[in-house]
Design a protein around this motif. Structure first.
Motif, PDB file in Angstrom:
ATOM      1  N   GLY A  65       0.838  -1.204   0.000  1.00  0.00           N
ATOM      2  CA  GLY A  65       0.000   0.000   0.000  1.00  0.00           C
ATOM      3  C   GLY A  65       0.865   1.243   0.000  1.00  0.00           C
ATOM      4  O   GLY A  65       1.976   1.259  -0.573  1.00  0.00           O
ATOM      5  N   SER A 116       2.470  -8.623  -0.938  1.00  0.00           N
ATOM      6  CA  SER A 116       1.186  -7.954  -0.739  1.00  0.00           C
ATOM      7  C   SER A 116       0.026  -8.927  -0.871  1.00  0.00           C
ATOM      8  O   SER A 116      -0.072  -9.663  -1.855  1.00  0.00           O
ATOM      9  CB  SER A 116       1.012  -6.823  -1.762  1.00  0.00           C
ATOM     10  N   ARG A 147      -5.051   4.687  -3.163  1.00  0.00           N
ATOM     11  CA  ARG A 147      -6.208   4.275  -2.355  1.00  0.00           C
ATOM     12  C   ARG A 147      -7.186   5.429  -2.102  1.00  0.00           C
ATOM     13  O   ARG A 147      -8.403   5.234  -2.204  1.00  0.00           O
ATOM     14  CB  ARG A 147      -5.710   3.671  -1.030  1.00  0.00           C
ATOM     15  N   PRO A 148      -6.725   6.640  -1.771  1.00  0.00           N
ATOM     16  CA  PRO A 148      -7.713   7.706  -1.506  1.00  0.00           C
ATOM     17  C   PRO A 148      -8.697   7.933  -2.655  1.00  0.00           C
ATOM     18  O   PRO A 148      -9.844   8.307  -2.438  1.00  0.00           O
ATOM     19  CB  PRO A 148      -6.835   8.950  -1.287  1.00  0.00           C
ATOM     20  N   LEU A 190     -10.172   5.817  -4.337  1.00  0.00           N
ATOM     21  CA  LEU A 190     -11.193   4.765  -4.430  1.00  0.00           C
ATOM     22  C   LEU A 190     -12.549   5.212  -3.912  1.00  0.00           C
ATOM     23  O   LEU A 190     -13.578   4.637  -4.253  1.00  0.00           O
ATOM     24  CB  LEU A 190     -10.751   3.519  -3.653  1.00  0.00           C
ATOM     25  N   THR A 234      -0.253 -12.590  -2.054  1.00  0.00           N
ATOM     26  CA  THR A 234       0.537 -13.427  -1.133  1.00  0.00           C
ATOM     27  C   THR A 234       0.505 -12.784   0.253  1.00  0.00           C
ATOM     28  O   THR A 234       0.831 -11.604   0.400  1.00  0.00           O
ATOM     29  CB  THR A 234       2.011 -13.503  -1.605  1.00  0.00           C
ATOM     30  N   LEU A 276     -15.221  -0.755   2.074  1.00  0.00           N
ATOM     31  CA  LEU A 276     -14.346  -0.207   1.031  1.00  0.00           C
ATOM     32  C   LEU A 276     -12.940  -0.040   1.581  1.00  0.00           C
ATOM     33  O   LEU A 276     -12.699   0.804   2.452  1.00  0.00           O
ATOM     34  CB  LEU A 276     -14.891   1.156   0.560  1.00  0.00           C
ATOM     35  N   GLU A 280     -17.522  10.417   1.800  1.00  0.00           N
ATOM     36  CA  GLU A 280     -16.955  10.482   0.440  1.00  0.00           C
ATOM     37  C   GLU A 280     -17.680   9.501  -0.478  1.00  0.00           C
ATOM     38  O   GLU A 280     -17.956   9.809  -1.646  1.00  0.00           O
ATOM     39  CB  GLU A 280     -15.452  10.180   0.474  1.00  0.00           C
ATOM     40  N   LEU A 304       0.567  -9.997  12.502  1.00  0.00           N
ATOM     41  CA  LEU A 304       1.936 -10.454  12.250  1.00  0.00           C
ATOM     42  C   LEU A 304       2.896  -9.928  13.327  1.00  0.00           C
ATOM     43  O   LEU A 304       3.739 -10.660  13.844  1.00  0.00           O
ATOM     44  CB  LEU A 304       2.349  -9.914  10.870  1.00  0.00           C
ATOM     45  N   ASP A 310      -0.545   2.916   8.692  1.00  0.00           N
ATOM     46  CA  ASP A 310      -1.681   2.793   9.603  1.00  0.00           C
ATOM     47  C   ASP A 310      -1.391   1.949  10.840  1.00  0.00           C
ATOM     48  O   ASP A 310      -2.101   2.061  11.842  1.00  0.00           O
ATOM     49  CB  ASP A 310      -2.880   2.169   8.860  1.00  0.00           C
ATOM     50  N   TRP A 315      -3.039   8.928   4.291  1.00  0.00           N
ATOM     51  CA  TRP A 315      -2.249   8.528   3.118  1.00  0.00           C
ATOM     52  C   TRP A 315      -0.847   9.157   3.118  1.00  0.00           C
ATOM     53  O   TRP A 315       0.155   8.475   2.955  1.00  0.00           O
ATOM     54  CB  TRP A 315      -3.020   8.936   1.869  1.00  0.00           C
ATOM     55  N   TRP A 333      -6.342  15.197   3.647  1.00  0.00           N
ATOM     56  CA  TRP A 333      -7.393  15.960   2.988  1.00  0.00           C
ATOM     57  C   TRP A 333      -8.579  15.047   2.789  1.00  0.00           C
ATOM     58  O   TRP A 333      -8.450  13.824   2.734  1.00  0.00           O
ATOM     59  CB  TRP A 333      -6.904  16.525   1.652  1.00  0.00           C
TER      60      TRP A 333
HETATM   61  C1  FAD Z   1     -11.318   4.439   0.329  1.00  0.00           C
HETATM   62  C2  FAD Z   1     -10.262   5.139   1.129  1.00  0.00           C
HETATM   63  C3  FAD Z   1     -10.076   6.508   0.981  1.00  0.00           C
HETATM   64  C4  FAD Z   1      -9.100   7.173   1.710  1.00  0.00           C
HETATM   65  N1  FAD Z   1      -8.941   8.517   1.542  1.00  0.00           N
HETATM   66  C5  FAD Z   1      -7.961   9.159   2.226  1.00  0.00           C
HETATM   67  C6  FAD Z   1      -7.745  10.568   2.051  1.00  0.00           C
HETATM   68  O1  FAD Z   1      -8.453  11.242   1.293  1.00  0.00           O
HETATM   69  N2  FAD Z   1      -6.739  11.162   2.730  1.00  0.00           N
HETATM   70  C7  FAD Z   1      -5.959  10.452   3.587  1.00  0.00           C
HETATM   71  O2  FAD Z   1      -5.064  11.043   4.180  1.00  0.00           O
HETATM   72  N3  FAD Z   1      -6.134   9.118   3.779  1.00  0.00           N
HETATM   73  C8  FAD Z   1      -7.122   8.456   3.117  1.00  0.00           C
HETATM   74  N4  FAD Z   1      -7.309   7.116   3.312  1.00  0.00           N
HETATM   75  C9  FAD Z   1      -6.444   6.392   4.264  1.00  0.00           C
HETATM   76  C10 FAD Z   1      -5.167   5.937   3.572  1.00  0.00           C
HETATM   77  O3  FAD Z   1      -5.453   5.304   2.366  1.00  0.00           O
HETATM   78  C11 FAD Z   1      -4.399   5.018   4.508  1.00  0.00           C
HETATM   79  O4  FAD Z   1      -4.053   5.744   5.663  1.00  0.00           O
HETATM   80  C12 FAD Z   1      -3.142   4.470   3.847  1.00  0.00           C
HETATM   81  O5  FAD Z   1      -3.446   3.730   2.704  1.00  0.00           O
HETATM   82  C13 FAD Z   1      -2.351   3.615   4.823  1.00  0.00           C
HETATM   83  O6  FAD Z   1      -1.241   3.110   4.175  1.00  0.00           O
HETATM   84  P1  FAD Z   1      -0.575   1.742   4.661  1.00  0.00           P
HETATM   85  O7  FAD Z   1       0.570   1.510   3.752  1.00  0.00           O
HETATM   86  O8  FAD Z   1      -0.376   1.773   6.122  1.00  0.00           O
HETATM   87  O9  FAD Z   1      -1.709   0.644   4.407  1.00  0.00           O
HETATM   88  P2  FAD Z   1      -2.464   0.254   3.094  1.00  0.00           P
HETATM   89  O10 FAD Z   1      -2.359   1.305   2.074  1.00  0.00           O
HETATM   90  O11 FAD Z   1      -3.812  -0.217   3.509  1.00  0.00           O
HETATM   91  O12 FAD Z   1      -1.649  -1.004   2.557  1.00  0.00           O
HETATM   92  C14 FAD Z   1      -1.558  -2.178   3.322  1.00  0.00           C
HETATM   93  C15 FAD Z   1      -1.156  -3.308   2.398  1.00  0.00           C
HETATM   94  O13 FAD Z   1      -0.772  -4.427   3.155  1.00  0.00           O
HETATM   95  C16 FAD Z   1      -1.332  -5.602   2.586  1.00  0.00           C
HETATM   96  N5  FAD Z   1      -1.329  -6.614   3.657  1.00  0.00           N
HETATM   97  C17 FAD Z   1      -2.007  -6.583   4.823  1.00  0.00           C
HETATM   98  N6  FAD Z   1      -1.672  -7.657   5.586  1.00  0.00           N
HETATM   99  C18 FAD Z   1      -0.762  -8.353   4.868  1.00  0.00           C
HETATM  100  C19 FAD Z   1      -0.024  -9.544   5.110  1.00  0.00           C
HETATM  101  N7  FAD Z   1      -0.130 -10.230   6.264  1.00  0.00           N
HETATM  102  N8  FAD Z   1       0.791  -9.991   4.138  1.00  0.00           N
HETATM  103  C20 FAD Z   1       0.943  -9.323   2.988  1.00  0.00           C
HETATM  104  N9  FAD Z   1       0.281  -8.165   2.727  1.00  0.00           N
HETATM  105  C21 FAD Z   1      -0.547  -7.703   3.657  1.00  0.00           C
HETATM  106  C22 FAD Z   1      -2.652  -5.136   2.073  1.00  0.00           C
HETATM  107  O14 FAD Z   1      -3.158  -6.016   1.101  1.00  0.00           O
HETATM  108  C23 FAD Z   1      -2.258  -3.782   1.481  1.00  0.00           C
HETATM  109  O15 FAD Z   1      -1.717  -3.947   0.201  1.00  0.00           O
HETATM  110  C24 FAD Z   1      -8.295   6.438   2.612  1.00  0.00           C
HETATM  111  C25 FAD Z   1      -8.497   5.058   2.779  1.00  0.00           C
HETATM  112  C26 FAD Z   1      -9.460   4.403   2.044  1.00  0.00           C
HETATM  113  C27 FAD Z   1      -9.669   2.917   2.217  1.00  0.00           C
END
Ligand code: FAD
Ligand code: FES
Length: 512
Positions: free
Chosen positions: A139, A162, A171-172, A174, A207, A256, A286, A370, A400, A418, A446
């Motif tokens: 992500g 992933s 992702r935002p 979406l 995976t 979502l 949204e 994990l 996150d 994000w 945002w």
């Molecule tokens: C629809 C939507 C809209 C959003 N809009 C905004 C916005 O406008 N502004 C904003 O600031 N934030 C927004 N966010 C929040 C933002 O997208 C997240 O804070 C951000 O994506 C977090 O990033 P990350 O890398 O921690 O996790 P993620 O982007 O969720 O990525 C996590 C990844 O880990 C993978 N994964 C999980 N567990 C495992 C495992 N055991 N083994 C292998 N892979 C694994 C998942 O499949 C995924 O690919 C939004 C979120 C969503 C869902």
């Protein structure tokens, strides 16, 4: 929001008087078809592309900080010397132009090539650099880390594991333009597929990492293989909380989080159909806006009396509600669902609402399984230090899942934004290379509702008062969330530069 190119902007090929560009000043001019940002810092003059490589924000309306410029839309930062995208959410370098000065005039005629940009030499990785970097999660944080490892010149193996079947994506979007149907799917991947092969980033999609053996430096995968690592980044993100009530398992009750989820909502969002959104949070609202764009009838059900009051306060919360009502969204606040059946939902006051689609947006929980299994320190998130390293040396966490010591507020924070996730991925990558860089970025997010974006810098979990400057209804406002005479966060509408200035002040430890 405006476009970076301006019809009456000066022709930089013909040149401008040096006196037109004051020290610390910026202006946008044209070089043929290209909009170019000129910026002056002391005796130096820089020229880079005037359009942000993230979503096209106008850099000339941004903030110059030293030899960098920050975008007024979502706070990306570019080097004025080289065009490099120094801080997310922009990931692609901007163009960089040769500045000529002659007879008291400044001219720009020619774009510099990659080699001419003279990107500053990166410090070499520490002695005995690691060979094998493994990133769990494809992500925001995971992708940004992989890209930064390569940008920093890491030559060993980089693997992203992933659980998602799609390569890293925006992702935002979406819940915004993509869901509304105004952004094509081509915009959603963060990079084209060939990027990964060209940069030797191994993507193991679909995976799941199932176990982490800290002592053996090994991670077990759902396909039965084990992957050794020298340094590891955990970036597993968060998952939506599900409803626990009769009917919650029915096929038309959706959440979502992923691109697959968003595609599924699009397939179900037929014009004239009825949707109930559970939760008046950012994602819930949204989604409401996006579905209204598709002419779906939208009802929002949420237990709180006011939308988003806990984050944005009462005045902005009420405004967001009225904005959605003006677009035809019907609210049932102070209400919860008690049951769902094939075509209807029941509320706790007995009311029945028709719903061919139910979208549950009641929050997320970090995916900590994990880290817990591996015995890492956990405190409502994976505990990391200021270098984003977990309690196990050489294992980092970002995004996150990570709870880190916030430099400005002094609290430990775990935030679902994000830009925070991407910037943490970038810092973690540098620290996996031994750079020992503290994570000091001020949180920013945002949220977009119809044609209006709410920008928010800092983080206020609780406040004593909110100082308002401007008029919310006129879409021109800054709200300062204050505790003990210190501003913890600033929310703005159409005040991009003020949001950037507040971010900068907080970075410098000052209360904006
Ligand atoms: C629809 C939507 C809209 C959003 N809009 C905004 C916005 O406008 N502004 C904003 O600031 N934030 C927004 N966010 C929040 C933002 O997208 C997240 O804070 C951000 O994506 C977090 O990033 P990350 O890398 O921690 O996790 P993620 O982007 O969720 O990525 C996590 C990844 O880990 C993978 N994964 C999980 N567990 C495992 C495992 N055991 N083994 C292998 N892979 C694994 C998942 O499949 C995924 O690919 C939004 C979120 C969503 C869902
Ligand atoms: S458009 Fe510049 S950061 Fe998004």
């Amino acid at each position: 929001m405006s476009d970076a190119s301006q019809p009456n902007s000066p022709d930089l090929e013909r040149g401008i008087p040096e006196t037109n560009l004051a020290d610390g000043g910026m202006l946008v001019g044209q070089v043929g078809e290209d909009a170019v940002l000129l910026a002056r810092r002391g005796a130096e003059v820089f020229a880079i592309g005037a359009t942000c490589t993230h979503y096209g924000g106008p850099l000339g309306e941004g903030l110059m900080v030293g030899d960098t410029v920050r975008c007024p839309w979502h706070h990306a930062c570019f080097s004025l010397r080289t065009g490099e995208a120094l801080a997310a959410p922009a990931l692609t370098a901007n163009s960089c132009w040769r500045v000529e000065r002659r007879d008291g005039r400044i001219f720009v005629r020619e774009e510099l090539s990659e080699t001419e940009r003279r990107m500053p030499a990166k410090p070499r990785p520490t002695a005995g650099p690691p060979d094998q970097m493994v990133i769990i999660g494809g992500g925001a944080a995971g992708y940004a880390a992989a890209e930064m490892l390569r940008r920093e010149g890491f030559g060993g193996r980089v693997t992203i594991v992933s659980a998602d079947n799609d390569p890293p994506y925006d992702r935002p979007n979406l819940s915004k333009d993509y869901l509304a149907g105004t952004a094509p799917e081509a915009w959603i991947p963060l990079r084209p597929p060939e990027f990964y092969a060209e940069n030797a980033i191994e993507l193991r999609l679909g995976t799941t990492a199932t176990a982490l053996d800290v002592a053996a430096r090994r991670v077990m995968l759902s396909d039965g293989q084990a992957l050794g690592f020298d340094k590891l980044l955990l970036a597993t993100g968060a998952e939506p909380i599900r409803l626990q009530l009769p009917g919650a398992e029915l096929a038309h009750v959706r959440t979502l989080r992923s691109l697959a989820d968003s595609r599924d909502l699009i397939a179900r969002a037929r014009k004239g159909s009825r949707a109930v959104i559970v939760g008046a949070s950012f994602i819930g609202l949204e989604v409401a806006a996006a579905l209204r764009h598709r002419e779906v009838v939208v009802h929002v059900v949420a237990p709180e009396e006011r939308c988003m009051e806990r984050v944005l306060g009462p005045a902005l919360g009420d405004f967001v509600r009225s904005l959605h009502e003006a677009h035809g969204v019907v609210f049932h606040l102070g209400r919860t669902l008690t049951a769902i059946d094939a075509g209807r939902v029941r509320l706790d006051d007995g009311a029945l609402l028709d719903a061919e689609l139910v979208v549950v947006g009641i929050g997320v929980r970090p995916r900590l399984g994990l880290a817990e299994q591996a015995g890492l320190a956990i405190d409502r998130g994976v505990v990391v230090d200021q270098y984003l390293e977990t309690s196990a040396p050489g294992i980092f966490a970002a995004g996150d899942i990570a709870r880190w010591p916030d430099a400005y507020g002094g609290d430990s924070l775990r935030i679902e934004h994000w830009v925070v996730a991407e910037r943490q991925g970038q810092t973690a990558a540098r620290n996996m290379l031994g750079r020992h860089e503290r994570y000091t970025a001020v949180p920013f997010f945002w949220s977009q509702h119809y044609d209006l974006s709410i920008d928010y810098v800092g983080h206020a979990q609780a406040w004593d008062r909110i100082d308002q400057d401007g008029d919310i209804a006129a879409h021109d406002v800054a709200l300062r969330f204050r505790r003990a005479d210190r501003t913890l966060a600033v929310a703005t509408i159409f005040r991009g530069r003020e949001s950037l200035s507040a971010e900068l002040a907080m970075e410098q430890g000052q209360s904006p």
